[in-house]
Design a protein around this motif. Structure first.
Motif, mmCIF file in Angstrom:
data_model
loop_
_atom_site.group_PDB
_atom_site.id
_atom_site.type_symbol
_atom_site.label_atom_id
_atom_site.label_comp_id
_atom_site.label_asym_id
_atom_site.label_seq_id
_atom_site.Cartn_x
_atom_site.Cartn_y
_atom_site.Cartn_z
ATOM 1 N N SER A 144 0.851 -1.200 0.000
ATOM 2 C CA SER A 144 0.000 0.000 0.000
ATOM 3 C C SER A 144 0.884 1.246 0.000
ATOM 4 O O SER A 144 1.765 1.380 0.853
ATOM 5 N N PRO A 145 0.662 2.160 -0.910
ATOM 6 C CA PRO A 145 1.511 3.347 -0.973
ATOM 7 C C PRO A 145 1.243 4.376 0.112
ATOM 8 O O PRO A 145 2.070 5.259 0.346
ATOM 9 N N LEU A 146 0.099 4.260 0.788
ATOM 10 C CA LEU A 146 -0.252 5.252 1.799
ATOM 11 C C LEU A 146 -0.985 4.574 2.953
ATOM 12 O O LEU A 146 -1.897 3.778 2.737
ATOM 13 N N LEU A 147 -0.549 4.883 4.175
ATOM 14 C CA LEU A 147 -1.284 4.477 5.369
ATOM 15 C C LEU A 147 -1.794 5.722 6.064
ATOM 16 O O LEU A 147 -1.189 6.796 5.967
ATOM 17 N N LEU A 148 -2.915 5.570 6.744
ATOM 18 C CA LEU A 148 -3.526 6.687 7.456
ATOM 19 C C LEU A 148 -3.834 6.253 8.882
ATOM 20 O O LEU A 148 -4.598 5.310 9.094
ATOM 21 N N ALA A 149 -3.227 6.904 9.843
ATOM 22 C CA ALA A 149 -3.534 6.654 11.250
ATOM 23 C C ALA A 149 -4.517 7.708 11.727
ATOM 24 O O ALA A 149 -4.328 8.907 11.475
ATOM 25 N N ALA A 150 -5.580 7.268 12.401
ATOM 26 C CA ALA A 150 -6.595 8.170 12.938
ATOM 27 C C ALA A 150 -6.480 8.190 14.461
ATOM 28 O O ALA A 150 -6.449 7.137 15.103
ATOM 29 N N LEU A 151 -6.403 9.385 15.023
ATOM 30 C CA LEU A 151 -6.222 9.554 16.460
ATOM 31 C C LEU A 151 -7.242 10.532 17.007
ATOM 32 O O LEU A 151 -7.873 11.289 16.256
ATOM 33 N N LEU A 215 -2.534 12.119 22.851
ATOM 34 C CA LEU A 215 -3.339 11.573 21.760
ATOM 35 C C LEU A 215 -3.595 10.088 21.978
ATOM 36 O O LEU A 215 -2.792 9.393 22.596
ATOM 37 N N GLU A 216 -4.719 9.608 21.448
ATOM 38 C CA GLU A 216 -5.093 8.191 21.506
ATOM 39 C C GLU A 216 -5.185 7.657 20.086
ATOM 40 O O GLU A 216 -5.964 8.164 19.269
ATOM 41 N N LEU A 217 -4.374 6.648 19.778
ATOM 42 C CA LEU A 217 -4.447 6.013 18.463
ATOM 43 C C LEU A 217 -5.716 5.170 18.391
ATOM 44 O O LEU A 217 -5.920 4.264 19.206
ATOM 45 N N MET A 218 -6.559 5.440 17.402
ATOM 46 C CA MET A 218 -7.853 4.769 17.309
ATOM 47 C C MET A 218 -7.905 3.732 16.186
ATOM 48 O O MET A 218 -8.567 2.710 16.320
ATOM 49 N N ALA A 219 -7.236 3.980 15.066
ATOM 50 C CA ALA A 219 -7.337 3.072 13.928
ATOM 51 C C ALA A 219 -6.254 3.405 12.914
ATOM 52 O O ALA A 219 -5.727 4.522 12.888
ATOM 53 N N VAL A 220 -5.942 2.411 12.068
ATOM 54 C CA VAL A 220 -4.995 2.596 10.965
ATOM 55 C C VAL A 220 -5.630 2.010 9.711
ATOM 56 O O VAL A 220 -6.263 0.941 9.758
#
Length: 270
Positions: A144-151, A215-220
């Protein structure tokens, strides 16, 4: 109507992406649609990390693959989510929820009904299915060329309080905006869920992304441009069905199911 049709066509990408980088313009477009989501008192509690560095992506991929192998090997994955699995079209048509396991390696196909049993798990181990699934998962993420972490900002995200609910609600709306927008950009998206299932792997993910205490990491998620073909992982599923109106909508009170059936939405996937 164009917007509504796009939402009804929303899909999750279970297969690989094209290798080219996601343009900075498209990345920022996704951030802007996320920013447009509603939040309590316009608190905008969401934070995002855009990840392109190959070494970081490779490490996330390894965490994801190892987690998948461990979950399948221990039987935890099927035990936890068995109620969502469907193994034939008739069952899917009747329930109209869950996922239809319609793509399996040849040796496993005669044993779909036994997949949750001790014998089924033993067979999967003998056939090397846990390692195969883990490697498939690792390759998908690594490609995957891009990952997105949501916090979430912990000042707003306080579990057990209303602010905690409001924050999760807001982040959900932001992510849904992203999910609905990727199709218009020729892109796909998939939730990288397996590391969340194992606390030590999720802690390793947080350390990798250097998540600060506030911050709280919620999803990737993994994102990229969609290929022409429709390559599928070794074990894959279809989730195009949606419940009929009487199954999830009520009129005036919870005592009265809504009448009628909606237009077909079987082109939608989860």
């Amino acid at each position: 109507m164009e917007l509504i049709e796009g939402m009804l066509a929303r899909r999750t990408t279970n297969g690989p992406f094209r290798p080219e980088p996601v343009s900075r313009e498209h990345q920022h477009t996704l951030m802007r649609v996320a920013q447009a989501a509603p939040s309590h008192f316009n608190s905008q509690p969401w934070r995002f990390v855009l990840i392109e560095h190959p070494d970081t992506i490779a490490r996330v991929a390894q965490l994801s693959g190892d987690s998948m192998t461990e979950l399948i090997e221990a039987g935890v994955f099927f035990e936890r989510y068995r109620k969502y699995f469907r193994f034939n079209a008739q069952e899917m048509d009747e329930r109209r929820d869950g996922i239809h396991i319609d793509h399996l390696p040849g040796p496993l196909r005669p044993f779909t009904r036994q997949i949750f049993s001790d014998a089924g798990l033993k067979l999967m181990r003998q056939l090397g299915v846990p390692k195969k699934l883990g490697e498939d998962n690792r390759r998908l993420v690594a490609g995957s060329p891009l990952l997105l972490a949501a916090l979430l900002d912990r000042e707003e995200y306080r579990p057990g309080e209303l602010s905690g609910f409001y924050s999760v609600f807001g982040l959900g709306a932001a992510m849904e905006n992203i999910w609905n927008a990727v199709g218009a950009l020729g892109m796909g998206i998939q939730f990288i869920s397996t590391p969340m299932e194992i606390p030590r792997q999720w802690q390793a993910m947080q350390a990798l992304l250097r998540v600060p205490p506030e911050l709280e990491l919620m999803a990737v998620y993994r994102l990229g441009y969609l290929p022409e073909g429709d390559a599928r992982p070794s074990i894959d599923w279809s989730s195009r069905h949606r419940k009929t109106l009487p199954q999830f909508v009520f009129r005036e009170t919870c005592d009265v199911p809504e009448a009628g059936r909606p237009e077909a939405v079987d082109g939608v996937t989860a």
